[in-house]
Design an enzyme around this catalytic site. Sequence first.
Site, mmCIF file in Angstrom:
data_model
loop_
_atom_site.group_PDB
_atom_site.id
_atom_site.type_symbol
_atom_site.label_atom_id
_atom_site.label_comp_id
_atom_site.label_asym_id
_atom_site.label_seq_id
_atom_site.Cartn_x
_atom_site.Cartn_y
_atom_site.Cartn_z
ATOM 1 N N HIS A 207 -7.554 -15.049 23.028
ATOM 2 C CA HIS A 207 -8.111 -15.676 24.228
ATOM 3 C C HIS A 207 -8.619 -17.087 23.948
ATOM 4 C CE1 HIS A 207 -8.549 -11.411 25.744
ATOM 5 N NE2 HIS A 207 -8.022 -12.009 26.790
ATOM 6 N N ARG B 107 -12.195 -17.955 31.681
ATOM 7 C CA ARG B 107 -12.864 -16.867 30.970
ATOM 8 C C ARG B 107 -13.633 -17.391 29.755
ATOM 9 N NH1 ARG B 107 -8.505 -11.964 30.658
ATOM 10 N NH2 ARG B 107 -7.043 -13.618 30.153
ATOM 11 N N ASP C 168 -2.211 -6.929 35.929
ATOM 12 C CA ASP C 168 -3.329 -6.702 35.009
ATOM 13 C C ASP C 168 -4.593 -7.247 35.673
ATOM 14 O OD1 ASP C 168 -5.200 -6.604 33.004
ATOM 15 O OD2 ASP C 168 -3.929 -7.513 31.475
ATOM 16 N N GLU D 101 -3.191 -2.172 36.511
ATOM 17 C CA GLU D 101 -3.789 -1.966 35.183
ATOM 18 C C GLU D 101 -5.249 -2.386 35.122
ATOM 19 O OE1 GLU D 101 -3.170 -3.982 30.776
ATOM 20 O OE2 GLU D 101 -1.417 -3.276 31.863
ATOM 21 N N GLU E 149 -7.405 -0.393 27.541
ATOM 22 C CA GLU E 149 -7.465 -1.531 26.619
ATOM 23 C C GLU E 149 -8.854 -1.698 26.019
ATOM 24 O OE1 GLU E 149 -7.411 -6.380 27.249
ATOM 25 O OE2 GLU E 149 -6.090 -5.132 28.466
ATOM 26 N N ASP F 78 -5.920 -0.466 22.256
ATOM 27 C CA ASP F 78 -5.613 -1.558 21.339
ATOM 28 C C ASP F 78 -5.949 -1.072 19.941
ATOM 29 O OD1 ASP F 78 -6.014 -3.931 19.633
ATOM 30 O OD2 ASP F 78 -5.683 -5.060 21.484
ATOM 31 N N HIS G 122 -2.118 -1.722 23.970
ATOM 32 C CA HIS G 122 -2.367 -3.109 24.333
ATOM 33 C C HIS G 122 -1.832 -4.007 23.221
ATOM 34 C CE1 HIS G 122 -5.172 -6.698 24.379
ATOM 35 N NE2 HIS G 122 -4.578 -6.766 25.557
ATOM 36 N N GLU H 262 4.162 -3.631 24.548
ATOM 37 C CA GLU H 262 3.742 -4.858 25.221
ATOM 38 C C GLU H 262 3.915 -6.049 24.292
ATOM 39 O OE1 GLU H 262 -0.071 -6.752 27.638
ATOM 40 O OE2 GLU H 262 -0.446 -5.141 26.197
#
Length: 398
Positions: A26, A52, A218, A244, A272, A295, A322, A342
């Site tokens: 991220h 974010r 998502d 999701e 996740e 994850d 995830h 994914e």
Amino acid sequence: MGYPKIKQVRAYVIKGGEGGGGADYHDQGEGHWIDNHIATSMGRYPEYRQSRKSFGINVLGTLVVEIEADDGTVGFAVTTGGEPACYMVEKHFARFLEGRNPFEYERIWDQMYFGSQYYGRKGIVVNAISGVDLALWDLMGKLRQEPVYHMLGGAVRDELQFYATGARPDLAKEMGFIGGKLPLYHGPIEGDEGLKKNVELIADMRSRVGEDFWLMYDCWMALDVNYATKLAHKCHEYGLKWIEEAINPDDYWGYQQLKKNVPAGMLVTTGEHESTRWGFKMLLEMGCCDIIQPDVGWCGGVTELLKISALADAHGALVVPHGSSVYSYHFVITRHNSPFAEFLMMAPKADHVAPMFHPQLLNEPIPEKGRLKVTALDKPGFGVNLNPEVKLYRPYEH
């Protein structure tokens, strides 16, 4: 056959300006799709709605765990957790590993988890446990000179197939992926106008990709049951495959209701941000979802993921981890109830395939035309190396 014992456990963070991307994916630069007005539960505050990173999604940074055996063999893994996780690994968890046979992974995991239960159970503590566990599996594979997936029972298919998560499912289709999962851009605070924009985006993407390509949303914990239900029904005519992580991950009762509310044939997926077999037991026994998405770097590592997967199999649910790069590929290739994987599109415009954990990992396999041959995983351990050009900092020692 005797194996060397564990000599030392070390925990690092990335030093300097090189923390962007990698396991803390991220933490991207300006203009990256992953940080562009994506709906979150913090969207109720205007100052945190656009990015974010503005509310701190990238504050932890990457955790790098190394486990060295007596013979000098080193297993390693990367996940998130940063300096707080380094402290737990060095000051608490190392005592459960050093001097031990590395193949005692069940006892090691059990002692890390129950030894930290009074302050852990979820979140960053389980992230740290996951990092240690993954490094341990990497070490075991290197000591045995075989890939992790061999130690998990071997491949049940010849290749992995992927869907792509990113802003451009239309481009993902051209690249050979089986589906495209979009971030939801507008949350409940943006009202009917935001809801309309969400539906229009799915409609536009459906017109671009045709009828047979998967499209998913998502929602990153941003919605309530009412909004998620409306979104699901309005997107149903455009063939939305699943919705999701629509609501707060602790609201199992909300997920249970949402699964009852969505149109017939639409899937509800989540997990996740869930941890350990006990959290997933709640999701599965309460009938909260069709697919669980642990994850492996956050849920407890490979050791715990095996238990979670067995639980899901008994409940007739799929396990689609995830995005966690090679750490999930070695698992997915060995499980019938993990039929696809994914892939996070880490290119800023989601317009080409790029390694997910760049720059921290070298030799990281990436799909070609949405597929990855099992032979790409045929190296000891997880088959990747730590990039020596990425500077590591060890904030704590024991």
